[in-house]
Design an enzyme around this catalytic site. Structure first.
Site, PDB file in Angstrom:
ATOM      1  N   GLU A   1      -5.913  -6.706  -8.207  1.00 38.49           N
ATOM      2  CA  GLU A   1      -5.169  -7.830  -8.534  1.00 38.49           C
ATOM      3  C   GLU A   1      -4.603  -8.703  -7.979  1.00 38.49           C
ATOM      4  O   GLU A   1      -4.442  -8.653  -6.479  1.00 38.49           O
ATOM      5  CB  GLU A   1      -3.839  -6.535  -9.299  1.00 38.49           C
ATOM      6  CG  GLU A   1      -4.105  -5.940 -10.274  1.00 38.49           C
ATOM      7  CD  GLU A   1      -2.828  -4.737 -10.771  1.00 38.49           C
ATOM      8  OE1 GLU A   1      -2.906  -4.664 -11.851  1.00 38.49           O
ATOM      9  OE2 GLU A   1      -2.444  -4.468  -9.573  1.00 38.49           O
TER      10      GLU A   1
ATOM     11  N   CYS B   1      -0.110 -14.463  -4.900  1.00 30.45           N
ATOM     12  CA  CYS B   1      -0.369 -13.294  -4.119  1.00 30.45           C
ATOM     13  C   CYS B   1      -1.540 -12.583  -4.112  1.00 30.45           C
ATOM     14  O   CYS B   1      -1.860 -12.489  -5.295  1.00 30.45           O
ATOM     15  CB  CYS B   1       0.837 -12.139  -4.611  1.00 30.45           C
ATOM     16  SG  CYS B   1       0.872 -10.746  -3.614  1.00 30.45           S
TER      17      CYS B   1
ATOM     18  N   CYS C   1      -5.576   0.743  -0.454  1.00 34.50           N
ATOM     19  CA  CYS C   1      -5.010   0.547   0.943  1.00 34.50           C
ATOM     20  C   CYS C   1      -4.705   1.809   1.619  1.00 34.50           C
ATOM     21  O   CYS C   1      -4.674   2.962   1.106  1.00 34.50           O
ATOM     22  CB  CYS C   1      -3.677  -0.006   0.956  1.00 34.50           C
ATOM     23  SG  CYS C   1      -2.810  -0.571   2.486  1.00 34.50           S
TER      24      CYS C   1
ATOM     25  N   CYS D   1       1.966   3.752   2.613  1.00 37.93           N
ATOM     26  CA  CYS D   1       3.578   3.568   2.731  1.00 37.93           C
ATOM     27  C   CYS D   1       3.990   4.201   1.386  1.00 37.93           C
ATOM     28  O   CYS D   1       3.517   4.090   0.321  1.00 37.93           O
ATOM     29  CB  CYS D   1       3.733   1.865   2.455  1.00 37.93           C
ATOM     30  SG  CYS D   1       2.991   1.029   3.809  1.00 37.93           S
TER      31      CYS D   1
ATOM     32  N   CYS E   1       5.214   2.175  -1.999  1.00 36.94           N
ATOM     33  CA  CYS E   1       4.223   1.371  -2.618  1.00 36.94           C
ATOM     34  C   CYS E   1       3.273   2.148  -3.564  1.00 36.94           C
ATOM     35  O   CYS E   1       2.442   3.086  -3.333  1.00 36.94           O
ATOM     36  CB  CYS E   1       3.443   0.766  -1.424  1.00 36.94           C
ATOM     37  SG  CYS E   1       2.279  -0.480  -1.758  1.00 36.94           S
TER      38      CYS E   1
ATOM     39  N   CYS F   1       6.568  -6.999  -5.674  1.00 34.21           N
ATOM     40  CA  CYS F   1       6.346  -6.471  -4.618  1.00 34.21           C
ATOM     41  C   CYS F   1       6.141  -5.003  -4.609  1.00 34.21           C
ATOM     42  O   CYS F   1       6.820  -4.401  -5.042  1.00 34.21           O
ATOM     43  CB  CYS F   1       7.331  -6.919  -3.485  1.00 34.21           C
ATOM     44  SG  CYS F   1       6.885  -8.233  -2.557  1.00 34.21           S
TER      45      CYS F   1
HETATM   46  S1  SF4 Z   1       2.927  -1.964   1.490  1.00 35.40           S
HETATM   47 FE1  SF4 Z   1       1.204  -0.774   0.204  1.00 35.40          FE
HETATM   48  S2  SF4 Z   1      -0.634  -2.539   0.278  1.00 35.40           S
HETATM   49 FE2  SF4 Z   1       0.956  -2.983   1.879  1.00 35.40          FE
HETATM   50  S3  SF4 Z   1       0.275  -2.066   3.797  1.00 35.40           S
HETATM   51 FE3  SF4 Z   1       1.620  -0.576   2.938  1.00 35.40          FE
HETATM   52  S4  SF4 Z   1       0.229   0.838   1.329  1.00 35.40           S
HETATM   53 FE4  SF4 Z   1      -0.755  -1.018   2.091  1.00 35.40          FE
END
Ligand code: SF4
Length: 351
Positions: free
Chosen positions: A90, A103, A110, A114, A117, A338
Protein backbone atom coordinates in the site's frame (compact mmCIF):
# COMPACT_ATOMS: atom_id res chain seq x y z
CA UNK A 1 13.76 -10.74 -21.81
CA UNK A 2 12.57 -7.25 -20.99
CA UNK A 3 13.35 -5.66 -17.60
CA UNK A 4 11.62 -2.76 -15.90
CA UNK A 5 12.83 0.66 -17.02
CA UNK A 6 12.04 1.98 -13.55
CA UNK A 7 14.84 0.02 -11.87
CA UNK A 8 17.61 2.00 -13.54
CA UNK A 9 19.36 5.13 -12.36
CA UNK A 10 20.62 7.56 -14.98
CA UNK A 11 24.17 6.17 -14.58
CA UNK A 12 22.88 2.60 -15.07
CA UNK A 13 21.24 3.63 -18.34
CA UNK A 14 24.36 5.40 -19.62
CA UNK A 15 26.30 2.23 -18.95
CA UNK A 16 23.72 0.02 -20.71
CA UNK A 17 23.65 2.33 -23.73
CA UNK A 18 27.43 2.33 -23.89
CA UNK A 19 27.60 -1.46 -23.68
CA UNK A 20 25.17 -1.71 -26.60
CA UNK A 21 26.89 0.99 -28.64
CA UNK A 22 23.86 3.31 -28.56
CA UNK A 23 24.05 7.11 -28.66
CA UNK A 24 24.05 8.53 -25.12
CA UNK A 25 21.59 11.31 -25.99
CA UNK A 26 18.80 8.72 -25.87
CA UNK A 27 19.30 8.26 -22.13
CA UNK A 28 18.27 11.71 -20.90
CA UNK A 29 15.54 11.79 -23.57
CA UNK A 30 14.02 8.58 -22.22
CA UNK A 31 14.36 9.74 -18.61
CA UNK A 32 12.76 13.11 -19.37
CA UNK A 33 9.95 11.53 -21.32
CA UNK A 34 8.91 9.20 -18.55
CA UNK A 35 9.68 11.10 -15.40
CA UNK A 36 9.24 14.75 -16.38
CA UNK A 37 6.64 14.63 -19.13
CA UNK A 38 4.86 11.73 -17.42
CA UNK A 39 4.33 9.86 -20.69
CA UNK A 40 3.30 6.23 -20.55
CA UNK A 41 4.73 4.55 -23.68
CA UNK A 42 8.38 4.45 -24.73
CA UNK A 43 9.69 7.66 -26.30
CA UNK A 44 10.42 6.85 -29.94
CA UNK A 45 10.57 10.39 -31.25
CA UNK A 46 13.90 11.65 -32.62
CA UNK A 47 15.64 8.38 -31.82
CA UNK A 48 17.83 6.29 -34.07
CA UNK A 49 16.20 3.13 -35.45
CA UNK A 50 18.73 1.02 -33.53
CA UNK A 51 17.87 2.75 -30.22
CA UNK A 52 14.13 2.39 -30.79
CA UNK A 53 14.50 -1.34 -31.39
CA UNK A 54 16.68 -1.71 -28.29
CA UNK A 55 14.21 0.16 -26.07
CA UNK A 56 11.27 -1.84 -27.39
CA UNK A 57 13.04 -5.15 -26.91
CA UNK A 58 14.73 -4.55 -23.56
CA UNK A 59 12.57 -2.30 -21.38
CA UNK A 60 9.23 -2.91 -19.75
CA UNK A 61 7.32 0.25 -18.81
CA UNK A 62 4.47 -1.33 -16.87
CA UNK A 63 3.69 -0.29 -13.29
CA UNK A 64 2.28 -2.13 -10.26
CA UNK A 65 -1.46 -2.42 -10.76
CA UNK A 66 -3.78 -0.46 -8.50
CA UNK A 67 -6.42 -2.95 -7.37
CA UNK A 68 -8.15 -0.94 -4.68
CA UNK A 69 -8.58 2.75 -3.93
CA UNK A 70 -9.90 4.17 -0.67
CA UNK A 71 -10.42 7.86 -0.05
CA UNK A 72 -11.17 9.58 3.23
CA UNK A 73 -13.04 12.79 4.03
CA UNK A 74 -9.76 14.73 4.33
CA UNK A 75 -8.78 13.72 0.74
CA UNK A 76 -6.22 11.14 1.86
CA UNK A 77 -6.06 8.28 -0.65
CA UNK A 78 -4.87 4.76 0.09
CA UNK A 79 -3.79 2.74 -2.94
CA UNK A 80 -3.47 -1.04 -2.83
CA UNK A 81 -1.06 -2.36 -5.45
CA UNK A 82 -0.79 -5.86 -6.81
CA UNK A 83 2.76 -6.88 -7.69
CA UNK A 84 3.99 -9.31 -10.35
CA UNK A 85 3.82 -12.25 -7.92
CA UNK A 86 0.32 -11.27 -6.70
CA UNK A 87 1.62 -9.99 -3.36
CA UNK A 88 0.39 -6.53 -2.46
CA UNK A 89 1.59 -3.31 -0.84
CA UNK A 90 0.00 0.00 0.00
CA UNK A 91 0.90 3.65 -0.51
CA UNK A 92 -0.89 6.64 0.94
CA UNK A 93 -1.32 9.99 -0.79
CA UNK A 94 -1.61 12.64 1.91
CA UNK A 95 -2.76 16.19 1.12
CA UNK A 96 -0.93 19.13 2.69
CA UNK A 97 -1.03 22.84 1.78
CA UNK A 98 -2.55 22.20 -1.64
CA UNK A 99 0.13 19.66 -2.57
CA UNK A 100 0.65 15.99 -1.78
CA UNK A 101 3.00 13.88 0.23
CA UNK A 102 3.39 10.21 -0.69
CA UNK A 103 3.92 7.63 2.03
CA UNK A 104 5.62 4.78 0.24
CA UNK A 105 6.32 1.13 1.13
CA UNK A 106 9.75 -0.47 0.93
CA UNK A 107 8.93 -4.09 1.75
CA UNK A 108 5.98 -6.47 1.56
CA UNK A 109 5.24 -6.76 5.27
CA UNK A 110 8.07 -6.16 7.73
CA UNK A 111 10.45 -8.19 9.87
CA UNK A 112 10.73 -5.69 12.72
CA UNK A 113 7.56 -6.81 14.49
CA UNK A 114 6.84 -3.53 16.27
CA UNK A 115 4.03 -4.14 18.73
CA UNK A 116 2.03 -1.04 17.80
CA UNK A 117 2.12 -1.59 14.05
CA UNK A 118 -0.44 -3.27 11.84
CA UNK A 119 2.22 -4.08 9.21
CA UNK A 120 4.36 -5.79 11.84
CA UNK A 121 1.60 -8.38 12.30
CA UNK A 122 2.21 -9.59 8.72
CA UNK A 123 5.87 -10.54 9.08
CA UNK A 124 8.26 -9.99 6.17
CA UNK A 125 7.09 -11.50 2.87
CA UNK A 126 9.84 -10.05 0.68
CA UNK A 127 11.87 -6.99 -0.22
CA UNK A 128 10.49 -4.61 -2.82
CA UNK A 129 12.61 -4.04 -5.89
CA UNK A 130 13.60 -0.57 -7.02
CA UNK A 131 11.06 -0.52 -9.83
CA UNK A 132 8.29 -1.50 -7.40
CA UNK A 133 9.16 1.45 -5.16
CA UNK A 134 9.41 3.89 -8.08
CA UNK A 135 6.31 2.21 -9.53
CA UNK A 136 4.28 3.27 -6.47
CA UNK A 137 5.30 6.88 -7.11
CA UNK A 138 4.56 6.75 -10.84
CA UNK A 139 1.19 5.06 -10.38
CA UNK A 140 0.18 7.47 -7.59
CA UNK A 141 1.21 10.43 -9.77
CA UNK A 142 -0.86 9.09 -12.68
CA UNK A 143 -3.85 8.52 -10.42
CA UNK A 144 -3.63 12.13 -9.23
CA UNK A 145 -3.24 13.48 -12.77
CA UNK A 146 -6.35 11.56 -13.85
CA UNK A 147 -8.50 12.25 -10.80
CA UNK A 148 -7.30 15.57 -9.39
CA UNK A 149 -5.72 17.30 -12.40
CA UNK A 150 -5.86 20.76 -10.79
CA UNK A 151 -3.54 19.87 -7.92
CA UNK A 152 -1.68 16.74 -8.92
CA UNK A 153 1.80 17.42 -7.62
CA UNK A 154 3.59 15.02 -5.25
CA UNK A 155 6.18 17.18 -3.51
CA UNK A 156 7.26 14.96 -0.62
CA UNK A 157 8.09 11.30 -0.27
CA UNK A 158 8.26 9.61 3.10
CA UNK A 159 9.46 6.04 3.46
CA UNK A 160 6.99 5.39 6.25
CA UNK A 161 4.70 2.85 4.60
CA UNK A 162 5.13 -0.87 4.99
CA UNK A 163 8.60 -2.09 5.81
CA UNK A 164 11.85 -0.96 7.40
CA UNK A 165 13.53 0.96 4.55
CA UNK A 166 17.09 0.46 5.81
CA UNK A 167 16.48 -3.31 5.82
CA UNK A 168 16.11 -2.95 2.03
CA UNK A 169 19.05 -0.60 1.69
CA UNK A 170 20.08 -1.12 -1.96
CA UNK A 171 16.62 -0.72 -3.49
CA UNK A 172 15.78 2.27 -1.29
CA UNK A 173 19.08 3.96 -2.08
CA UNK A 174 18.63 3.54 -5.83
CA UNK A 175 15.00 4.73 -5.59
CA UNK A 176 16.21 7.90 -3.87
CA UNK A 177 18.76 8.45 -6.66
CA UNK A 178 16.02 8.21 -9.28
CA UNK A 179 13.70 10.49 -7.31
CA UNK A 180 16.42 13.11 -6.87
CA UNK A 181 17.79 13.00 -10.41
CA UNK A 182 17.24 16.28 -12.25
CA UNK A 183 16.39 14.29 -15.36
CA UNK A 184 14.24 11.96 -13.25
CA UNK A 185 11.55 12.82 -10.72
CA UNK A 186 13.55 15.85 -9.65
CA UNK A 187 12.43 15.99 -6.02
CA UNK A 188 14.42 18.27 -3.71
CA UNK A 189 16.69 16.36 -1.30
CA UNK A 190 15.00 17.78 1.79
CA UNK A 191 11.66 16.50 0.43
CA UNK A 192 12.54 12.84 0.91
CA UNK A 193 12.55 11.28 4.37
CA UNK A 194 13.63 7.78 5.31
CA UNK A 195 12.14 6.62 8.57
CA UNK A 196 13.89 3.85 10.48
CA UNK A 197 12.95 1.89 13.57
CA UNK A 198 16.64 1.92 14.43
CA UNK A 199 17.96 -0.85 12.19
CA UNK A 200 21.64 -0.41 13.06
CA UNK A 201 23.19 -2.38 10.14
CA UNK A 202 21.34 -0.08 7.72
CA UNK A 203 22.41 3.07 9.56
CA UNK A 204 26.00 1.82 9.47
CA UNK A 205 25.70 1.26 5.70
CA UNK A 206 24.36 4.83 5.34
CA UNK A 207 27.75 5.93 6.71
CA UNK A 208 30.03 3.43 5.00
CA UNK A 209 28.40 3.34 1.54
CA UNK A 210 26.64 6.69 1.45
CA UNK A 211 23.04 7.55 0.84
CA UNK A 212 21.79 10.42 -1.31
CA UNK A 213 21.31 13.60 0.73
CA UNK A 214 17.86 12.85 2.17
CA UNK A 215 16.34 13.32 5.62
CA UNK A 216 16.37 10.66 8.28
CA UNK A 217 13.69 10.08 10.89
CA UNK A 218 14.09 7.76 13.87
CA UNK A 219 11.13 6.04 15.47
CA UNK A 220 12.02 6.76 19.09
CA UNK A 221 8.68 6.17 20.84
CA UNK A 222 10.39 5.95 24.23
CA UNK A 223 13.82 6.77 25.62
CA UNK A 224 13.20 4.20 28.40
CA UNK A 225 14.74 0.87 27.43
CA UNK A 226 12.06 -1.45 28.83
CA UNK A 227 9.30 0.47 27.05
CA UNK A 228 11.18 0.78 23.76
CA UNK A 229 12.02 -2.94 23.94
CA UNK A 230 8.30 -3.68 24.09
CA UNK A 231 7.37 -1.31 21.25
CA UNK A 232 10.32 -2.00 18.93
CA UNK A 233 11.76 -5.49 19.64
CA UNK A 234 14.96 -4.82 17.62
CA UNK A 235 15.84 -2.37 20.41
CA UNK A 236 16.95 -5.42 22.41
CA UNK A 237 19.64 -6.04 19.75
CA UNK A 238 20.41 -2.54 18.50
CA UNK A 239 20.79 -0.23 21.46
CA UNK A 240 19.81 3.44 21.28
CA UNK A 241 23.22 4.30 22.73
CA UNK A 242 24.85 2.95 19.54
CA UNK A 243 22.24 4.39 17.17
CA UNK A 244 22.00 8.02 18.30
CA UNK A 245 25.66 9.03 17.71
CA UNK A 246 25.49 7.60 14.17
CA UNK A 247 22.25 9.45 13.46
CA UNK A 248 23.77 12.66 14.83
CA UNK A 249 26.76 12.19 12.52
CA UNK A 250 24.72 12.00 9.30
CA UNK A 251 25.56 15.21 7.41
CA UNK A 252 22.70 17.69 7.41
CA UNK A 253 22.14 21.00 5.71
CA UNK A 254 21.98 24.18 7.78
CA UNK A 255 18.29 24.21 8.49
CA UNK A 256 17.78 20.48 8.57
CA UNK A 257 16.99 18.37 11.59
CA UNK A 258 16.67 14.71 12.46
CA UNK A 259 13.02 13.94 13.06
CA UNK A 260 12.34 11.83 16.12
CA UNK A 261 8.94 10.22 15.91
CA UNK A 262 7.20 9.62 19.20
CA UNK A 263 4.06 7.54 19.14
CA UNK A 264 2.00 8.60 22.13
CA UNK A 265 0.11 5.72 23.69
CA UNK A 266 -2.41 6.12 26.47
CA UNK A 267 -1.09 5.14 29.92
CA UNK A 268 2.06 3.61 28.40
CA UNK A 269 4.45 6.37 27.36
CA UNK A 270 2.44 9.58 27.77
CA UNK A 271 3.37 10.50 31.37
CA UNK A 272 5.26 13.60 32.56
CA UNK A 273 8.20 11.34 33.39
CA UNK A 274 8.26 10.01 29.79
CA UNK A 275 8.23 13.57 28.43
CA UNK A 276 11.07 14.72 30.69
CA UNK A 277 13.17 11.65 29.80
CA UNK A 278 12.63 12.40 26.10
CA UNK A 279 13.53 16.05 26.58
CA UNK A 280 16.72 15.15 28.43
CA UNK A 281 17.75 12.66 25.73
CA UNK A 282 17.29 15.04 22.80
CA UNK A 283 18.15 18.40 24.38
CA UNK A 284 20.89 20.16 22.42
CA UNK A 285 20.60 17.96 19.32
CA UNK A 286 19.50 19.11 15.85
CA UNK A 287 16.22 17.45 16.66
CA UNK A 288 12.62 17.87 15.69
CA UNK A 289 9.99 15.79 17.48
CA UNK A 290 6.93 14.55 15.68
CA UNK A 291 4.34 13.51 18.26
CA UNK A 292 1.96 10.96 16.79
CA UNK A 293 -1.15 10.04 18.77
CA UNK A 294 -1.61 6.26 18.45
CA UNK A 295 -4.03 5.27 15.68
CA UNK A 296 -5.99 2.17 16.71
CA UNK A 297 -6.52 -0.73 14.28
CA UNK A 298 -8.22 -4.13 14.60
CA UNK A 299 -6.57 -6.27 17.34
CA UNK A 300 -4.42 -3.35 18.53
CA UNK A 301 -3.31 -3.74 22.14
CA UNK A 302 -2.87 0.00 22.76
CA UNK A 303 -5.17 3.01 22.97
CA UNK A 304 -5.21 6.57 21.70
CA UNK A 305 -4.03 9.13 24.31
CA UNK A 306 -6.38 11.77 25.68
CA UNK A 307 -6.08 15.25 24.20
CA UNK A 308 -5.01 16.88 27.47
CA UNK A 309 -2.14 14.37 27.81
CA UNK A 310 -0.93 15.16 24.28
CA UNK A 311 -0.93 18.89 25.07
CA UNK A 312 0.80 18.33 28.41
CA UNK A 313 3.49 16.14 26.79
CA UNK A 314 4.21 18.80 24.19
CA UNK A 315 4.35 21.58 26.80
CA UNK A 316 7.04 19.64 28.72
CA UNK A 317 9.12 19.16 25.56
CA UNK A 318 8.82 22.91 24.96
CA UNK A 319 10.70 23.42 28.24
CA UNK A 320 13.69 21.67 26.64
CA UNK A 321 13.44 24.00 23.61
CA UNK A 322 13.01 21.13 21.16
CA UNK A 323 10.75 22.00 18.21
CA UNK A 324 7.76 19.67 18.49
CA UNK A 325 4.71 19.19 16.33
CA UNK A 326 1.68 17.06 17.04
CA UNK A 327 1.03 15.25 13.80
CA UNK A 328 -2.52 15.64 12.57
CA UNK A 329 -3.91 12.21 11.91
CA UNK A 330 -5.06 11.76 8.33
CA UNK A 331 -6.90 8.89 6.72
CA UNK A 332 -7.49 6.93 9.95
CA UNK A 333 -11.03 5.92 8.95
CA UNK A 334 -9.57 4.03 5.96
CA UNK A 335 -6.67 2.62 8.04
CA UNK A 336 -4.21 4.79 6.14
CA UNK A 337 -2.73 6.60 9.13
CA UNK A 338 0.67 5.87 10.65
CA UNK A 339 1.15 2.24 11.67
CA UNK A 340 -2.20 1.13 10.27
CA UNK A 341 -1.14 -0.30 6.90
CA UNK A 342 -1.61 -4.03 6.47
CA UNK A 343 -2.08 -5.87 3.19
CA UNK A 344 -2.64 -9.18 4.97
CA UNK A 345 -6.09 -7.99 6.07
CA UNK A 346 -8.13 -6.60 3.22
CA UNK A 347 -10.78 -4.32 4.70
CA UNK A 348 -13.58 -3.27 2.41
CA UNK A 349 -14.39 0.38 2.95
CA UNK A 350 -13.50 1.38 -0.62
CA UNK A 351 -15.19 4.34 -2.19
S1 SF4 B 1 6.63 0.38 12.51
FE1 SF4 B 1 5.82 -1.37 11.32
S2 SF4 B 1 6.62 -1.07 9.26
FE2 SF4 B 1 7.84 0.26 10.63
S3 SF4 B 1 9.60 -0.99 11.23
FE3 SF4 B 1 8.03 -1.36 12.79
S4 SF4 B 1 6.88 -3.19 12.09
FE4 SF4 B 1 8.06 -2.38 10.35
Amino acid sequence: MRTSFYQYSLDDLYQIFEEHDLHSSGVSRLYNWHYKKKKTGPCLKDMARKTIEFVENHFDFSLPQIIKIQTSEDKTVKLLFELEDQLSVESVIIPFNGKYSLCISSQVGCAMNCSFCHTGLQGLKRQLKTHEIIGQFMAAQRWLSANRPDDDSIQNVVFMGQGEPLHNFDAVKKSCEIMLSQHGLSLADHKITISTAGYLPGIQRWHSEGMPDVNIALSLHSPIKAKRDELIPINKTFDLGDILPLIDAIPKGKKRFVTYEYLLIKDFNDSDEDAHATGRLLQGKKAFISLIPFNPFPMARYQKPETHRIERFKSILDLYKIPTLVRVTKGDEILAACGQLNTGLKNSNSR
